[in-house]
Enzyme design. Structure first.
Site, PDB file in Angstrom:
ATOM      1  N   HIS A  46      51.231  11.940-119.827  1.00  0.00           N
ATOM      2  CA  HIS A  46      50.888  11.369-118.518  1.00  0.00           C
ATOM      3  C   HIS A  46      50.539   9.892-118.749  1.00  0.00           C
ATOM      4  O   HIS A  46      51.339   9.141-119.291  1.00  0.00           O
ATOM      5  CB  HIS A  46      49.742  12.215-117.944  1.00  0.00           C
ATOM      6  CG  HIS A  46      49.409  11.997-116.501  1.00  0.00           C
ATOM      7  ND1 HIS A  46      50.133  11.215-115.646  1.00  0.00           N
ATOM      8  CD2 HIS A  46      48.375  12.494-115.748  1.00  0.00           C
ATOM      9  CE1 HIS A  46      49.595  11.236-114.433  1.00  0.00           C
ATOM     10  NE2 HIS A  46      48.498  12.005-114.467  1.00  0.00           N
ATOM     11  N   HIS A  92      60.726  11.976-116.144  1.00  0.00           N
ATOM     12  CA  HIS A  92      59.742  12.281-115.108  1.00  0.00           C
ATOM     13  C   HIS A  92      60.079  13.623-114.485  1.00  0.00           C
ATOM     14  O   HIS A  92      61.260  13.947-114.356  1.00  0.00           O
ATOM     15  CB  HIS A  92      59.721  11.184-114.036  1.00  0.00           C
ATOM     16  CG  HIS A  92      58.469  11.202-113.237  1.00  0.00           C
ATOM     17  ND1 HIS A  92      58.318  12.010-112.145  1.00  0.00           N
ATOM     18  CD2 HIS A  92      57.293  10.548-113.417  1.00  0.00           C
ATOM     19  CE1 HIS A  92      57.105  11.844-111.665  1.00  0.00           C
ATOM     20  NE2 HIS A  92      56.448  10.971-112.429  1.00  0.00           N
ATOM     21  N   ASP A 114      55.327   3.872-117.140  1.00  0.00           N
ATOM     22  CA  ASP A 114      54.624   3.558-118.385  1.00  0.00           C
ATOM     23  C   ASP A 114      55.455   2.727-119.356  1.00  0.00           C
ATOM     24  O   ASP A 114      54.940   2.229-120.346  1.00  0.00           O
ATOM     25  CB  ASP A 114      54.182   4.849-119.087  1.00  0.00           C
ATOM     26  CG  ASP A 114      53.029   5.512-118.357  1.00  0.00           C
ATOM     27  OD1 ASP A 114      52.192   4.781-117.816  1.00  0.00           O
ATOM     28  OD2 ASP A 114      52.974   6.755-118.326  1.00  0.00           O
TER      29      ASP A 114
HETATM   30  N1  CMC Z   1      62.655  11.662-124.270  1.00  0.00           N
HETATM   31  C1  CMC Z   1      63.594  12.540-124.688  1.00  0.00           C
HETATM   32  N2  CMC Z   1      63.914  13.662-123.985  1.00  0.00           N
HETATM   33  C2  CMC Z   1      63.280  13.856-122.833  1.00  0.00           C
HETATM   34  C3  CMC Z   1      62.301  12.970-122.355  1.00  0.00           C
HETATM   35  C4  CMC Z   1      62.001  11.837-123.121  1.00  0.00           C
HETATM   36  N3  CMC Z   1      61.068  10.963-122.728  1.00  0.00           N
HETATM   37  N4  CMC Z   1      61.827  13.441-121.195  1.00  0.00           N
HETATM   38  C5  CMC Z   1      62.476  14.587-120.958  1.00  0.00           C
HETATM   39  N5  CMC Z   1      63.346  14.846-121.945  1.00  0.00           N
HETATM   40  C6  CMC Z   1      64.239  15.996-122.044  1.00  0.00           C
HETATM   41  C7  CMC Z   1      63.464  17.166-122.651  1.00  0.00           C
HETATM   42  O1  CMC Z   1      63.545  17.209-124.042  1.00  0.00           O
HETATM   43  C8  CMC Z   1      64.127  18.352-121.984  1.00  0.00           C
HETATM   44  O2  CMC Z   1      65.339  18.609-122.670  1.00  0.00           O
HETATM   45  P1  CMC Z   1      65.939  20.098-122.756  1.00  0.00           P
HETATM   46  O3  CMC Z   1      66.320  20.449-121.348  1.00  0.00           O
HETATM   47  O4  CMC Z   1      67.109  19.938-123.667  1.00  0.00           O
HETATM   48  O5  CMC Z   1      64.857  20.965-123.299  1.00  0.00           O
HETATM   49  C9  CMC Z   1      64.470  17.851-120.597  1.00  0.00           C
HETATM   50  O6  CMC Z   1      64.598  16.422-120.740  1.00  0.00           O
HETATM   51  C10 CMC Z   1      63.403  18.151-119.566  1.00  0.00           C
HETATM   52  O7  CMC Z   1      62.159  17.668-120.081  1.00  0.00           O
HETATM   53  P2  CMC Z   1      60.765  18.335-119.797  1.00  0.00           P
HETATM   54  O8  CMC Z   1      59.801  17.898-120.842  1.00  0.00           O
HETATM   55  O9  CMC Z   1      60.925  19.813-119.571  1.00  0.00           O
HETATM   56  O10 CMC Z   1      60.423  17.667-118.413  1.00  0.00           O
HETATM   57  P3  CMC Z   1      59.044  17.757-117.689  1.00  0.00           P
HETATM   58  O11 CMC Z   1      59.329  17.547-116.275  1.00  0.00           O
HETATM   59  O12 CMC Z   1      58.305  18.973-118.091  1.00  0.00           O
HETATM   60  O13 CMC Z   1      58.237  16.515-118.311  1.00  0.00           O
HETATM   61  C11 CMC Z   1      57.561  14.294-118.765  1.00  0.00           C
HETATM   62  C12 CMC Z   1      58.170  15.268-117.721  1.00  0.00           C
HETATM   63  C13 CMC Z   1      57.247  12.989-118.082  1.00  0.00           C
HETATM   64  C14 CMC Z   1      56.271  14.895-119.321  1.00  0.00           C
HETATM   65  C15 CMC Z   1      58.609  14.084-119.889  1.00  0.00           C
HETATM   66  O14 CMC Z   1      59.736  13.430-119.378  1.00  0.00           O
HETATM   67  C16 CMC Z   1      58.029  13.302-121.056  1.00  0.00           C
HETATM   68  O15 CMC Z   1      57.412  13.908-121.928  1.00  0.00           O
HETATM   69  N6  CMC Z   1      58.215  11.945-121.089  1.00  0.00           N
HETATM   70  C17 CMC Z   1      57.606  11.114-122.124  1.00  0.00           C
HETATM   71  C18 CMC Z   1      56.158  10.831-121.796  1.00  0.00           C
HETATM   72  C19 CMC Z   1      56.016   9.857-120.664  1.00  0.00           C
HETATM   73  O16 CMC Z   1      56.634   8.816-120.626  1.00  0.00           O
HETATM   74  N7  CMC Z   1      55.118  10.199-119.723  1.00  0.00           N
HETATM   75  C20 CMC Z   1      54.813   9.352-118.571  1.00  0.00           C
HETATM   76  C21 CMC Z   1      55.290   9.979-117.316  1.00  0.00           C
HETATM   77  S1  CMC Z   1      55.355   8.849-115.916  1.00  0.00           S
HETATM   78  C22 CMC Z   1      53.762   8.333-115.601  1.00  0.00           C
HETATM   79  C23 CMC Z   1      52.866   9.451-115.300  1.00  0.00           C
HETATM   80  O17 CMC Z   1      52.980  10.105-114.286  1.00  0.00           O
HETATM   81  O18 CMC Z   1      51.955   9.641-116.100  1.00  0.00           O
END
Ligand code: CMC
Length: 384
Positions: free
Chosen positions: A227, A266, A320
């Site tokens: 987050h 996201h 971010d």
């Molecule tokens: N880098 C590489 N792969 C990614 C990323 C990333 N940053 N984000 C998502 N994916 C892939 C993930 O590996 C998964 O692949 P698969 O379907 O093959 O398993 C797929 O995309 C879906 O990802 P998820 O983790 O299930 O998606 P989510 O909706 O649960 O998580 C998230 C959203 C923001 C936590 C995630 O994208 C992430 O961990 N991003 C990096 C951390 C980040 O930048 N966070 C800030 C978010 S925006 C500001 C805020 O609201 O805080």
């Protein structure tokens, strides 16, 4: 027996797609990459509004009149000072503790000093909300100064919310342009639907706990690297990469190892995050102006490699990715990036809390129980 075994088909991991509240505060169009606060486009607010005005809008539903804005701004200014006991607490906490941990502790402690602590009317909740918004920047700036062994700089009523924070961190009055860019960054962070930290503030308030407890929960939630904590990690990643030439290998290797690239992806957006687009513009402008483009060049290359790998999946830069790159230019150290996110987001947290309380119902989801049943209790002397 029917222990918790609700309909498995209703299970949404991470509550994806679950509608948990009704809110008129902000909305995201994840396909188009649009964000509105109370119906007003974020780009328009970034261009024309101020953090104070946007906070009023989020809290009360409409843009303020001139008088309403003047009163609200004055109220925020007058509430900036924190009780001296809070300063004592900040001084006693380990100076190497993460500022988010200190913020969490300080907000929790602040609640015990609030003059309205024994009242739970809407009026007292609003007063508490305004005190929290006003005092979070003071706590963050004091935390920084104390950890660096520097004298704290009390807030100045001469300055806007954004300008005052930069002043309290550095001790120098920032120029109007930089203060304006920082103000825009706060506007961009002020709200974002039912994100994890806002949701946790609602879970807490839904028990009819107090607003300080709700915001303490939110700060603890924002801290995580998935987050708000991601902004700090983006700068770590840029430092690790070192030069633009290393980007491609670094990103491809990380993705191969299934590592998440911080500042990308996201739950809701399948398009470029509009907040990232605005911050990117300022990151570029500041880097060019200072003739130090290495960070921006690395960021551009990371975007290009991520696009090649993930465009189809809808993974783009989020807020971010560029925020820290901008904050650096204002002398804000990396460890303050997530607290700065909190300085902006606290407006959204309190707005959602105030809204939710108007039609409160306790949050109480269920889990699918997949543990054993009918297990016999074995007295301790018979256990192997
Ligand atoms: N880098 C590489 N792969 C990614 C990323 C990333 N940053 N984000 C998502 N994916 C892939 C993930 O590996 C998964 O692949 P698969 O379907 O093959 O398993 C797929 O995309 C879906 O990802 P998820 O983790 O299930 O998606 P989510 O909706 O649960 O998580 C998230 C959203 C923001 C936590 C995630 O994208 C992430 O961990 N991003 C990096 C951390 C980040 O930048 N966070 C800030 C978010 S925006 C500001 C805020 O609201 O805080």
């Amino acid at each position: 027996m029917a222990f918790d075994s609700p309909d498995v088909q209703n299970y949404a991991r991470g509550l994806e797609g679950v509608i948990a509240a009704i809110s008129a505060i902000s909305a995201i169009d994840g396909q188009e990459g649009k964000l509105v606060y109370r119906g007003i486009d974020i780009e328009s607010l970034a261009e024309h509004s101020t953090f104070e005005e946007t906070t009023y809008l989020l809290m009360f539903g409409d843009l303020p009149t001139r008088d309403e804005l003047a009163n609200f701004t004055m109220d925020l200014k007058e509430k900036r000072d924190v009780p001296h006991e809070i300063i004592d607490i900040l001084e006693k906490l380990p100076h190497d503790a993460h500022p988010m941990d200190i913020l969490k502790t300080a907000i929790s402690a602040l609640g015990t000093f609030d003059p309205d602590k024994d009242s739970d009317t809407r009026g007292s909740r609003i007063r508490k909300a305004i005190r929290i918004i006003a005092q979070v920047p003071t706590i963050v700036a004091y935390t920084h100064r104390i950890s660096e062994g520097l004298e704290i700089i009390p807030p100045s009523k001469k300055f806007s919310h954004a300008k005052n924070f930069l002043y309290m961190v550095s001790g120098e009055e920032p120029n109007e342009r930089d203060a304006k860019i920082f103000d825009i960054a706060l506007i961009l962070h002020a709200d974002h639907g039912l994100n994890a930290s806002t949701f946790s503030s609602l879970v807490t308030i839904s028990t009819l706990s107090d607003i300080y407890s709700a915001i303490t929960s939110a700060v603890g939630t924002l801290k995580g690297p998935l987050h708000g904590g991601a902004n700090e990690r983006v700068l770590d990643m840029l430092a690790e990469i070192g030069t633009p030439d290393n980007v491609e290998n670094y990103i491809k290797e990380a993705v191969e190892k299934k590592k998440k690239i911080m500042g990308f992806g996201h739950r809701v957006y399948r398009a470029y995050d509009p907040r990232a687009r605005i911050l990117r513009k300022y990151a570029e402008m500041l880097a060019t102006e200072r003739n130090e483009r290495s960070c921006c060049e690395m960021a551009n290359r990371i975007e290009a490699v991520m696009k090649e790998l993930f465009e189809e999946k809808g993974i783009f830069p989020n807020v971010d990715f560029y925020s820290g790159v901008v904050y650096r230019w204002f002398g804000i150290p990396k460890r303050l990036f997530t607290p700065v996110f909190a300085i902006g987001r606290v407006s959204g947290w309190v707005s959602h809390v105030l809204e939710y309380l108007q039609a409160n119902r306790i949050f109480r989801p269920r889990a699918i129980y997949n543990g054993p049943i009918d297990v016999e209790y074995i007295p301790i002397e018979e256990r192997s």
